[in-house]
Design a protein around this motif. Structure first.
Motif, PDB file in Angstrom:
ATOM      1  N   VAL A 280      28.738  38.257 105.416  1.00 53.49           N
ATOM      2  CA  VAL A 280      28.860  38.799 106.775  1.00 53.49           C
ATOM      3  C   VAL A 280      29.123  40.302 106.775  1.00 53.49           C
ATOM      4  O   VAL A 280      29.059  40.945 107.824  1.00 53.49           O
ATOM      5  CB  VAL A 280      29.980  38.070 107.543  1.00 53.49           C
ATOM      6  CG1 VAL A 280      29.606  36.608 107.764  1.00 53.49           C
ATOM      7  CG2 VAL A 280      31.322  38.174 106.804  1.00 53.49           C
ATOM      8  N   HIS A 281      29.421  40.865 105.606  1.00 50.87           N
ATOM      9  CA  HIS A 281      29.717  42.305 105.529  1.00 50.87           C
ATOM     10  C   HIS A 281      28.576  43.111 104.912  1.00 50.87           C
ATOM     11  O   HIS A 281      28.698  44.328 104.749  1.00 50.87           O
ATOM     12  CB  HIS A 281      30.989  42.520 104.698  1.00 50.87           C
ATOM     13  CG  HIS A 281      32.170  41.767 105.198  1.00 50.87           C
ATOM     14  ND1 HIS A 281      32.736  42.001 106.432  1.00 50.87           N
ATOM     15  CD2 HIS A 281      32.889  40.755 104.645  1.00 50.87           C
ATOM     16  CE1 HIS A 281      33.769  41.181 106.611  1.00 50.87           C
ATOM     17  NE2 HIS A 281      33.870  40.414 105.550  1.00 50.87           N
ATOM     18  N   ALA A 282      27.481  42.458 104.570  1.00 48.74           N
ATOM     19  CA  ALA A 282      26.401  43.130 103.836  1.00 48.74           C
ATOM     20  C   ALA A 282      25.833  44.335 104.590  1.00 48.74           C
ATOM     21  O   ALA A 282      25.643  45.410 104.013  1.00 48.74           O
ATOM     22  CB  ALA A 282      25.293  42.132 103.507  1.00 48.74           C
ATOM     23  N   ALA A 283      25.561  44.154 105.867  1.00 51.88           N
ATOM     24  CA  ALA A 283      24.951  45.252 106.634  1.00 51.88           C
ATOM     25  C   ALA A 283      25.900  46.442 106.727  1.00 51.88           C
ATOM     26  O   ALA A 283      25.478  47.601 106.549  1.00 51.88           O
ATOM     27  CB  ALA A 283      24.574  44.761 108.032  1.00 51.88           C
ATOM     28  N   GLN A 284      27.178  46.174 106.985  1.00 51.85           N
ATOM     29  CA  GLN A 284      28.151  47.265 107.086  1.00 51.85           C
ATOM     30  C   GLN A 284      28.324  47.970 105.738  1.00 51.85           C
ATOM     31  O   GLN A 284      28.423  49.196 105.683  1.00 51.85           O
ATOM     32  CB  GLN A 284      29.484  46.722 107.582  1.00 51.85           C
ATOM     33  CG  GLN A 284      30.516  47.813 107.897  1.00 51.85           C
ATOM     34  CD  GLN A 284      31.782  47.249 108.510  1.00 51.85           C
ATOM     35  OE1 GLN A 284      32.021  46.038 108.452  1.00 51.85           O
ATOM     36  NE2 GLN A 284      32.596  48.113 109.101  1.00 51.85           N
ATOM     37  N   LEU A 285      28.369  47.207 104.653  1.00 51.04           N
ATOM     38  CA  LEU A 285      28.508  47.809 103.328  1.00 51.04           C
ATOM     39  C   LEU A 285      27.286  48.658 102.981  1.00 51.04           C
ATOM     40  O   LEU A 285      27.416  49.711 102.353  1.00 51.04           O
ATOM     41  CB  LEU A 285      28.714  46.720 102.273  1.00 51.04           C
ATOM     42  CG  LEU A 285      30.052  45.996 102.315  1.00 51.04           C
ATOM     43  CD1 LEU A 285      30.073  44.856 101.290  1.00 51.04           C
ATOM     44  CD2 LEU A 285      31.217  46.957 102.058  1.00 51.04           C
ATOM     45  N   THR A 286      26.121  48.215 103.401  1.00 55.43           N
ATOM     46  CA  THR A 286      24.906  48.993 103.149  1.00 55.43           C
ATOM     47  C   THR A 286      24.954  50.322 103.890  1.00 55.43           C
ATOM     48  O   THR A 286      24.591  51.378 103.343  1.00 55.43           O
ATOM     49  CB  THR A 286      23.664  48.195 103.569  1.00 55.43           C
ATOM     50  OG1 THR A 286      23.602  46.987 102.793  1.00 55.43           O
ATOM     51  CG2 THR A 286      22.389  48.992 103.331  1.00 55.43           C
ATOM     52  N   ARG A 287      25.433  50.292 105.142  1.00 56.63           N
ATOM     53  CA  ARG A 287      25.578  51.546 105.899  1.00 56.63           C
ATOM     54  C   ARG A 287      26.574  52.482 105.226  1.00 56.63           C
ATOM     55  O   ARG A 287      26.348  53.700 105.133  1.00 56.63           O
ATOM     56  CB  ARG A 287      26.020  51.252 107.342  1.00 56.63           C
ATOM     57  CG  ARG A 287      24.954  50.630 108.212  1.00 56.63           C
ATOM     58  CD  ARG A 287      25.337  50.654 109.680  1.00 56.63           C
ATOM     59  NE  ARG A 287      26.517  49.854 109.961  1.00 56.63           N
ATOM     60  CZ  ARG A 287      26.489  48.557 110.257  1.00 56.63           C
ATOM     61  NH1 ARG A 287      25.341  47.912 110.306  1.00 56.63           N
ATOM     62  NH2 ARG A 287      27.614  47.903 110.524  1.00 56.63           N
ATOM     63  N   LEU A 288      27.685  51.931 104.752  1.00 60.48           N
ATOM     64  CA  LEU A 288      28.676  52.757 104.061  1.00 60.48           C
ATOM     65  C   LEU A 288      28.114  53.313 102.756  1.00 60.48           C
ATOM     66  O   LEU A 288      28.364  54.468 102.406  1.00 60.48           O
ATOM     67  CB  LEU A 288      29.938  51.924 103.782  1.00 60.48           C
ATOM     68  CG  LEU A 288      30.781  51.525 104.988  1.00 60.48           C
ATOM     69  CD1 LEU A 288      31.876  50.548 104.568  1.00 60.48           C
ATOM     70  CD2 LEU A 288      31.398  52.754 105.654  1.00 60.48           C
ATOM     71  N   ALA A 289      27.365  52.491 102.034  1.00 60.03           N
ATOM     72  CA  ALA A 289      26.770  52.936 100.772  1.00 60.03           C
ATOM     73  C   ALA A 289      25.801  54.092 101.009  1.00 60.03           C
ATOM     74  O   ALA A 289      25.696  55.011 100.184  1.00 60.03           O
ATOM     75  CB  ALA A 289      26.058  51.773 100.083  1.00 60.03           C
ATOM     76  N   ASN A 290      25.117  54.071 102.135  1.00 56.42           N
ATOM     77  CA  ASN A 290      24.201  55.159 102.471  1.00 56.42           C
ATOM     78  C   ASN A 290      24.943  56.465 102.745  1.00 56.42           C
ATOM     79  O   ASN A 290      24.347  57.544 102.740  1.00 56.42           O
ATOM     80  CB  ASN A 290      23.347  54.776 103.680  1.00 56.42           C
ATOM     81  CG  ASN A 290      22.335  53.686 103.350  1.00 56.42           C
ATOM     82  OD1 ASN A 290      21.955  53.509 102.185  1.00 56.42           O
ATOM     83  ND2 ASN A 290      21.882  52.957 104.357  1.00 56.42           N
ATOM     84  N   GLN A 291      26.255  56.364 102.983  1.00 56.11           N
ATOM     85  CA  GLN A 291      27.085  57.554 103.196  1.00 56.11           C
ATOM     86  C   GLN A 291      27.860  57.938 101.921  1.00 56.11           C
ATOM     87  O   GLN A 291      28.705  58.823 101.957  1.00 56.11           O
ATOM     88  CB  GLN A 291      28.069  57.308 104.338  1.00 56.11           C
ATOM     89  CG  GLN A 291      27.393  57.025 105.677  1.00 56.11           C
ATOM     90  CD  GLN A 291      28.402  56.677 106.755  1.00 56.11           C
ATOM     91  OE1 GLN A 291      29.150  57.537 107.237  1.00 56.11           O
ATOM     92  NE2 GLN A 291      28.440  55.414 107.149  1.00 56.11           N
ATOM     93  N   GLY A 292      27.589  57.236 100.833  1.00 54.82           N
ATOM     94  CA  GLY A 292      28.211  57.595  99.560  1.00 54.82           C
ATOM     95  C   GLY A 292      29.273  56.638  99.069  1.00 54.82           C
ATOM     96  O   GLY A 292      29.801  56.809  97.966  1.00 54.82           O
ATOM     97  N   MET A 293      29.633  55.614  99.863  1.00 57.23           N
ATOM     98  CA  MET A 293      30.636  54.649  99.420  1.00 57.23           C
ATOM     99  C   MET A 293      30.125  53.891  98.198  1.00 57.23           C
ATOM    100  O   MET A 293      28.958  53.525  98.126  1.00 57.23           O
ATOM    101  CB  MET A 293      30.952  53.662 100.539  1.00 57.23           C
ATOM    102  CG  MET A 293      32.013  52.610 100.197  1.00 57.23           C
ATOM    103  SD  MET A 293      31.406  51.164  99.265  1.00 57.23           S
ATOM    104  CE  MET A 293      30.226  50.434 100.382  1.00 57.23           C
ATOM    105  N   ARG A 294      31.040  53.660  97.242  1.00 60.58           N
ATOM    106  CA  ARG A 294      30.688  52.872  96.066  1.00 60.58           C
ATOM    107  C   ARG A 294      31.629  51.682  95.940  1.00 60.58           C
ATOM    108  O   ARG A 294      32.833  51.813  96.179  1.00 60.58           O
ATOM    109  CB  ARG A 294      30.759  53.740  94.792  1.00 60.58           C
ATOM    110  CG  ARG A 294      29.685  54.810  94.745  1.00 60.58           C
ATOM    111  CD  ARG A 294      29.865  55.733  93.558  1.00 60.58           C
ATOM    112  NE  ARG A 294      31.130  56.461  93.639  1.00 60.58           N
ATOM    113  CZ  ARG A 294      31.613  57.218  92.657  1.00 60.58           C
ATOM    114  NH1 ARG A 294      30.959  57.321  91.529  1.00 60.58           N
ATOM    115  NH2 ARG A 294      32.756  57.859  92.807  1.00 60.58           N
TER     116      ARG A 294
END
Length: 208
Positions: free
Chosen positions: A132-146
């Motif tokens: 359920v968090h995949a889309a949000q994590l992908t958005r964060l990853a696009n901003q540099g989150m690892r």
């Protein structure tokens, strides 16, 4: 009273008599933490502001993703910073490790994940069978989150999946690591990277 006055006069006169107080010992500098190449990836990141969110209970992971998004947004909107100024790591260990994988993996192993993820209250907050968090994590990853993904927990899930599917462990491990979200980094142990990150200037936010 006379004794106290006499001692006071003696200390006042000490410099005149050539008597010198011993200099105070200089404060010992704090020892720098040892560096290890397994942790060098933490420094392959911006240095202006750094934060690491520690997570280990499945039903609390959403808070980490939400707070990480707020941290990035406020730093950009209110401080005029950019992704190039901000380093964000979310630790996925113990009960939250499966959230590091995309929907391809969850479609195949979601039930196994849901049955085994640790949570504070499985009755009140049953584990989902999809990420359920995949889309949000992908958005964060696009901003540099690892994501820092715990190898200890990964090995446990590989073993569980292998026993339930009769697939070889090496193949399962390759499949999982190939389907991690964003620029995820697999670390020897999640609890260790939490401490190593603080040694390298990351502020800790402990979620649970």
């Amino acid at each position: 009273m006379l004794r106290r006055t006499l001692l006071s006069r003696m200390f006042t006169a000490a410099p005149l008599l050539g008597l010198q107080q011993a200099p105070a010992s200089p404060a010992k500098p704090a020892a720098a933490a040892a560096r290890h190449e397994q942790d060098d990836w933490l420094d392959q990141a911006p240095e202006k502001h750094r934060v690491i969110f520690d997570t280990w209970m499945a039903d609390k992971f959403g808070q980490a993703a939400g707070f990480a998004g707020n941290w990035l947004r406020i730093n950009k909107d209110q401080y005029g910073l950019t992704d190039a100024d901000l380093a964000v790591v979310i630790v996925a260990r113990h009960g939250t490790t499966p959230y590091a994988f995309n929907e391809t993996i969850w479609t195949k192993y979601g039930k196994i994940f849901a049955d085994n993820m640790s949570t504070t209250d499985k009755v009140a907050h049953p584990n989902p069978a999809t990420n359920v968090h995949a889309a949000q994590l992908t958005r964060l990853a696009n901003q540099g989150m690892r994501l820092a993904v715990c190898e200890l927990t990964l090995r446990a899930y590989v073993d569980i999946i292998a026993k339930q599917t009769s697939e070889p462990q090496d193949a399962i491990r390759k499949e999982l690591t190939a389907n991690a979200i964003g620029n995820a980094h697999f670390v020897p142990a999640g609890i260790v990277v939490v401490t190593r990150a603080q040694e390298r200037g990351y502020a800790l936010v402990s979620i649970g």
